[in-house]
Design a protein around this motif. Structure first.
Motif, PDB file in Angstrom:
ATOM      1  N   CYS A 298       2.150  -3.874   4.090  1.00 56.52           N
ATOM      2  CA  CYS A 298       2.719  -2.899   3.154  1.00 56.52           C
ATOM      3  C   CYS A 298       2.138  -1.506   3.395  1.00 56.52           C
ATOM      4  O   CYS A 298       2.871  -0.509   3.358  1.00 56.52           O
TER       5      CYS A 298
ATOM      6  N   VAL B 132       4.271   1.990   4.584  1.00 61.56           N
ATOM      7  CA  VAL B 132       4.333   3.284   3.885  1.00 61.56           C
ATOM      8  C   VAL B 132       3.512   4.366   4.581  1.00 61.56           C
ATOM      9  O   VAL B 132       3.453   5.499   4.117  1.00 61.56           O
TER      10      VAL B 132
ATOM     11  N   GLN C  28       0.092   4.408   5.192  1.00 56.80           N
ATOM     12  CA  GLN C  28      -1.185   4.670   4.541  1.00 56.80           C
ATOM     13  C   GLN C  28      -2.284   3.824   5.182  1.00 56.80           C
ATOM     14  O   GLN C  28      -2.133   2.617   5.319  1.00 56.80           O
TER      15      GLN C  28
ATOM     16  N   HIS D 179       2.537  10.390  -2.987  1.00 62.93           N
ATOM     17  CA  HIS D 179       3.345   9.326  -3.560  1.00 62.93           C
ATOM     18  C   HIS D 179       3.228   8.027  -2.775  1.00 62.93           C
ATOM     19  O   HIS D 179       3.538   6.964  -3.282  1.00 62.93           O
ATOM     20  N   ARG D 180       2.726   8.083  -1.520  1.00 63.60           N
ATOM     21  CA  ARG D 180       2.582   6.860  -0.716  1.00 63.60           C
ATOM     22  C   ARG D 180       1.681   5.833  -1.384  1.00 63.60           C
ATOM     23  O   ARG D 180       1.902   4.641  -1.279  1.00 63.60           O
TER      24      ARG D 180
ATOM     25  N   TRP E 268       1.333   5.281  -4.571  1.00 58.48           N
ATOM     26  CA  TRP E 268       2.058   4.618  -5.647  1.00 58.48           C
ATOM     27  C   TRP E 268       3.150   3.715  -5.075  1.00 58.48           C
ATOM     28  O   TRP E 268       3.424   2.647  -5.623  1.00 58.48           O
ATOM     29  N   CYS E 269       3.757   4.110  -3.952  1.00 61.66           N
ATOM     30  CA  CYS E 269       4.711   3.227  -3.269  1.00 61.66           C
ATOM     31  C   CYS E 269       4.016   1.959  -2.803  1.00 61.66           C
ATOM     32  O   CYS E 269       4.556   0.854  -2.929  1.00 61.66           O
ATOM     33  N   LEU E 270       2.808   2.103  -2.278  1.00 61.36           N
ATOM     34  CA  LEU E 270       2.043   0.942  -1.824  1.00 61.36           C
ATOM     35  C   LEU E 270       1.752   0.002  -2.982  1.00 61.36           C
ATOM     36  O   LEU E 270       1.953  -1.212  -2.875  1.00 61.36           O
TER      37      LEU E 270
ATOM     38  N   CYS F  16       3.380  -0.365  -5.770  1.00 57.85           N
ATOM     39  CA  CYS F  16       4.631  -1.009  -6.197  1.00 57.85           C
ATOM     40  C   CYS F  16       5.065  -2.093  -5.220  1.00 57.85           C
ATOM     41  O   CYS F  16       5.502  -3.171  -5.621  1.00 57.85           O
ATOM     42  N   ARG F  17       4.936  -1.838  -3.923  1.00 60.45           N
ATOM     43  CA  ARG F  17       5.294  -2.839  -2.918  1.00 60.45           C
ATOM     44  C   ARG F  17       4.415  -4.079  -3.055  1.00 60.45           C
ATOM     45  O   ARG F  17       4.894  -5.205  -2.968  1.00 60.45           O
TER      46      ARG F  17
ATOM     47  N   CYS G 141       5.532  -6.147  -5.907  1.00 64.85           N
ATOM     48  CA  CYS G 141       6.777  -6.868  -5.602  1.00 64.85           C
ATOM     49  C   CYS G 141       6.544  -8.057  -4.683  1.00 64.85           C
ATOM     50  O   CYS G 141       7.091  -9.136  -4.886  1.00 64.85           O
TER      51      CYS G 141
END
Length: 111
Positions: A32, A36, A38, A69-70, A72-74, A76-77, A80
């Motif tokens: 993940c 993204v 990171q 924002h990466r 926060w994307c991480l 969230c991924r 999930c």
């Protein structure tokens, strides 16, 4: 944001009841993070019966949290792809609230 801040890795602490589960979580976190863009360092801190539920804790400096924002994307991924694990983000702001250096008075003495 500076290139130095963008290149800072996030530390991902993993707690899991079983070593196989911790290894799977570390692999998912690495994939993940790569997706993204990171940098990430996975650390398994606890394995065993004292871990009731698996958890992933992302540790990052405040500079990454406020401007990227990466991160926060991480998070969230991970939530999930690891629905049975608790995912949290811990922002290290220790330098943000450091006391200011003492001010030097520049008054002239008068006679």
């Amino acid at each position: 944001m500076s290139a130095r801040v963008e290149s800072l890795p996030i530390i991902c602490e993993i707690h899991a009841p079983r070593s196989s589960q911790a290894a799977a979580l570390a692999e998912i976190a690495a994939v993940c993070a790569r997706d993204v863009g990171q940098a990430l360092i996975a650390r398994t801190l606890a394995i065993g019966a004292d871990c009731v539920e698996p958890s992933l804790t992302l540790h990052l400096p405040v500079e990454l949290a406020e401007a990227q924002h990466r991160v926060w994307c991480l998070a969230c991924r991970l939530a999930c792809f690891c629905p049975s694990a608790r995912v949290s983000v811990l922002v290290r702001g220790e330098n943000t609230f450091a006391p200011a250096p003492p001010r030097v008075s520049r008054r002239r003495k008068t006679a």
